[in-house]
Write an enzyme that holds these catalytic residues in place. Structure first.
Site, PDB file in Angstrom:
ATOM      1  CE  LYS A   9      -1.149   1.579   3.738  1.00 14.19           C
ATOM      2  NZ  LYS A   9      -0.531   2.908   4.078  1.00 14.19           N
ATOM      3  CB  ALA A  90       8.003  -1.898  10.960  1.00 19.09           C
ATOM      4  CB  ILE A  93       4.701  -0.031   1.636  1.00 17.25           C
ATOM      5  CG1 ILE A  93       5.623  -0.933   2.311  1.00 17.25           C
ATOM      6  CG2 ILE A  93       5.258   1.026   1.203  1.00 17.25           C
ATOM      7  CD1 ILE A  93       6.692  -1.865   1.460  1.00 17.25           C
ATOM      8  N   GLY A  94       2.172  -0.418   4.417  1.00 10.36           N
ATOM      9  CA  GLY A  94       1.082  -1.353   5.034  1.00 10.36           C
ATOM     10  C   GLY A  94       1.287  -2.946   4.991  1.00 10.36           C
ATOM     11  N   GLY A  95       2.503  -3.307   4.864  1.00 10.95           N
ATOM     12  CA  GLY A  95       2.808  -4.888   4.798  1.00 10.95           C
ATOM     13  C   GLY A  95       1.940  -5.512   5.853  1.00 10.95           C
ATOM     14  CG  ASP A 125      -2.833   1.652   7.083  1.00 10.73           C
ATOM     15  OD1 ASP A 125      -3.545   2.893   7.203  1.00 10.73           O
ATOM     16  OD2 ASP A 125      -1.618   2.036   7.215  1.00 10.73           O
TER      17      ASP A 125
END
Length: 273
Positions: A9, A90, A93-95, A125
């Site tokens: 993301k 962390a 990018i919303g992993g 998120d």
């Protein structure tokens, strides 16, 4: 057995517009998803378990602290899960959130559940990651509006491998109340017009993140120095940054150049949509 893709993301914009009395920050963000990401495999089992594999597996927990396990707990059924980790953890990018969303979708398919559980307990998120398409995210992340017609962007994602804790970045943000994006977003005719518009917007967390991790400024400078670069910006609370390019070829060339000059950085050419 079911498999689900968990795309990265990317916050193309991130405006911090206020802070609630309970401490949560209010955001206004244009979100796009990459064609690179993690993969979640779910299968029936006698007990709940998680295995983490892939090039970014080191240090990723397999116990109840992992959002994938928390997502599975929402269904209350035993499943075996394998998370193939390709995105840095962390990293802005919303992993983890995307992994959790992919887990929810995969288990729902496995159980033939048409109604998804409430994912608000998994973090701000996860709701937008369930959508997995361009969206405007506002409030504390609970308001998600699909954005139709977002032109495809050719991009390079770069993470320098430093940990920038999100609470620390928000705490360092001096001005908590900033202007949102325009109430009505433009209708962009192509990637160039979208890029020009993005240049007029912001990521309010970029400056405080750089103060915590100056290497982020080096990443942005490196992206700007690549041939054909049209815009560089940090995603989320960092430390991953993205650079935009006019073509797939230019993005691939930039990624190759950055990977050679900075072998310790995670670098991926991608398309954002």
């Amino acid at each position: 057995m079911l498999k689900a893709f968990a795309p990265a993301k990317v916050n193309l914009t991130l405006h911090v517009t206020g802070q609630r009395a309970d401490g949560y920050h209010l955001l206004d963000s244009l979100v796009a998803f990459a064609d690179v990401g993690d993969r979640v495999t779910v299968m029936p089992a006698d007990s709940l378990s998680l295995e983490v594999t892939g090039p970014m597996a080191d240090g990723v927990p397999t116990d109840g602290s992992n959002l994938v396990m928390k997502a599975a707990d929402l269904f209350g059924v035993p499943v075996r899960m394998v998370l193939s980790k390709h995105l840095p953890a962390a990293a802005g990018i919303g992993g983890g959130s995307s992994d959790a969303a992919a887990t929810v979708l995969a288990i729902a398919d496995l159980l033939e559940e048409k109604r998804l559980p409430d994912v608000s307990v998994l973090g701000a998120d996860v709701r937008v990651c369930l959508l997995r398409q361009a969206a405007r995210m506002s409030g504390i992340g609970e308001v998600v509006e699909p954005v139709a017609g977002l032109p495809v962007l050719h991009a390079v994602l770069v993470n320098p491998g430093v940990d920038v804790p999100t609470p620390t970045v928000f705490k360092a943000l001096e001005q908590k109340k900033n202007a949102p994006m325009p109430k009505r977003l433009p209708r962009w005719k192509d990637a160039a017009s979208l890029t020009d518009w993005l240049a007029t917007q912001r990521n309010d967390l970029e400056a405080p993140a750089i103060a915590q991790a100056p290497v982020i400024a080096e990443v942005l400078e490196a992206l700007d120095g690549c041939e054909g670069a049209t815009l560089s910006r940090m995603s989320g609370s960092g430390a991953t940054c993205f650079g935009l390019f006019p073509t797939t070829e230019k993005a691939a060339q930039a990624a190759e150049q950055l990977a050679q000059t900075h072998p310790g950085w995670w670098v991926q050419a991608t398309k954002l949509s």
